[in-house]
Design a protein around this motif. Sequence first.
Motif, mmCIF file in Angstrom:
data_model
loop_
_atom_site.group_PDB
_atom_site.id
_atom_site.type_symbol
_atom_site.label_atom_id
_atom_site.label_comp_id
_atom_site.label_asym_id
_atom_site.label_seq_id
_atom_site.Cartn_x
_atom_site.Cartn_y
_atom_site.Cartn_z
ATOM 1 N N LEU A 261 0.701 -1.413 -0.109
ATOM 2 C CA LEU A 261 0.176 0.296 -0.182
ATOM 3 C C LEU A 261 0.703 0.811 0.109
ATOM 4 O O LEU A 261 2.062 1.108 0.560
ATOM 5 N N PRO A 262 0.231 1.832 -0.784
ATOM 6 C CA PRO A 262 1.156 3.319 -0.283
ATOM 7 C C PRO A 262 0.522 4.129 1.418
ATOM 8 O O PRO A 262 0.119 3.555 1.519
ATOM 9 N N PRO A 263 1.712 5.216 1.661
ATOM 10 C CA PRO A 263 2.218 5.390 2.976
ATOM 11 C C PRO A 263 1.301 6.378 3.241
ATOM 12 O O PRO A 263 0.639 6.862 3.796
ATOM 13 N N ILE A 264 0.041 7.087 2.101
ATOM 14 C CA ILE A 264 -0.689 7.244 2.293
ATOM 15 C C ILE A 264 -2.067 7.481 1.675
ATOM 16 O O ILE A 264 -1.994 7.129 0.378
ATOM 17 N N ILE A 265 -3.108 6.823 2.128
ATOM 18 C CA ILE A 265 -4.367 6.030 1.558
ATOM 19 C C ILE A 265 -5.643 7.257 2.112
ATOM 20 O O ILE A 265 -6.062 7.882 3.308
ATOM 21 N N HIS A 266 -6.602 7.334 0.973
ATOM 22 C CA HIS A 266 -8.379 8.532 1.404
ATOM 23 C C HIS A 266 -9.097 6.922 2.060
ATOM 24 O O HIS A 266 -9.144 6.639 0.754
ATOM 25 N N HIS A 267 -9.929 7.298 2.408
ATOM 26 C CA HIS A 267 -10.576 6.236 3.500
ATOM 27 C C HIS A 267 -12.114 7.470 3.255
ATOM 28 O O HIS A 267 -11.770 8.997 4.078
#
Length: 263
Positions: free
Chosen positions: A102-108
């Motif tokens: 996974l990327p270091p930042i996820i938008h949830h």
Amino acid sequence: MHYVKLKRAKDDTCNICRRQAPLSWDHVPPKGGIQLSAVQIRSVFSVLTGESQKFKSSYSQNGLKYRTICKSCNETIGHKYDVTLNEFALSVGNYLSTSLSLPPIIHHPTRPTALVRSVLAHILAAKVTNDGAYFDRDIAPTILDENIPIPQDLHVFYWLFPFEATVLIRDFVISYVALGSKEVISCQLLKYFPVAYLITNASRFQDLDELTTYRNAPITEEISIPIRLSPVRPSVWPEGQDNGKIMLGGQAMLDSPFVLPKS
């Protein structure tokens, strides 16, 4: 021997609506977002000072819970707000358990104002003393009525907390005077897997993301918010010992729990 107090009389003043009523048990964090199990409850103060032998542990068969709010307020929290908090906890937990890269930042996507109100409600419930603290008086109306805005001087920050402990600290202040700061920051803290929440009067707290950026959104509005999967902050941050920091609190801080699964 001091131990963490988790209940008042069966019929007493509700921490949220302030009415005299039969009190019910409120799980902190709420059931549905975590697996309830037998836990050992120690004083946060004993953990921070390394003097746990002076403090008595207690045990619960189904998680940390407080008998401090009435049935009506408990049901309001559960029906209106906890669904969002629980979904958020389960979703972020799934990110941590996946084998995918996974990327270091996820938008949830979540409903941030419902999430904030759920966190605030359980912070209010997690206090046995009726000391009339300004925080409790100012926050309760926005829990009882979703149309009352979240106060502008209240800020809720969040970060990843991939640890098994539950830490809840009420009514304390932090000052970084040794680092040249004159600011005194009032705080409430709730940390449990997989997210930690800091409620404060400071408009910024280091580089944390803020949930109350979306304070004016309706509780039904869904917004994608950033989840920073790295770097991971230490489990005892921000309450742990720091040469540049002073941390002060009263009885509510002394009664605050540090909870681990029962071994």
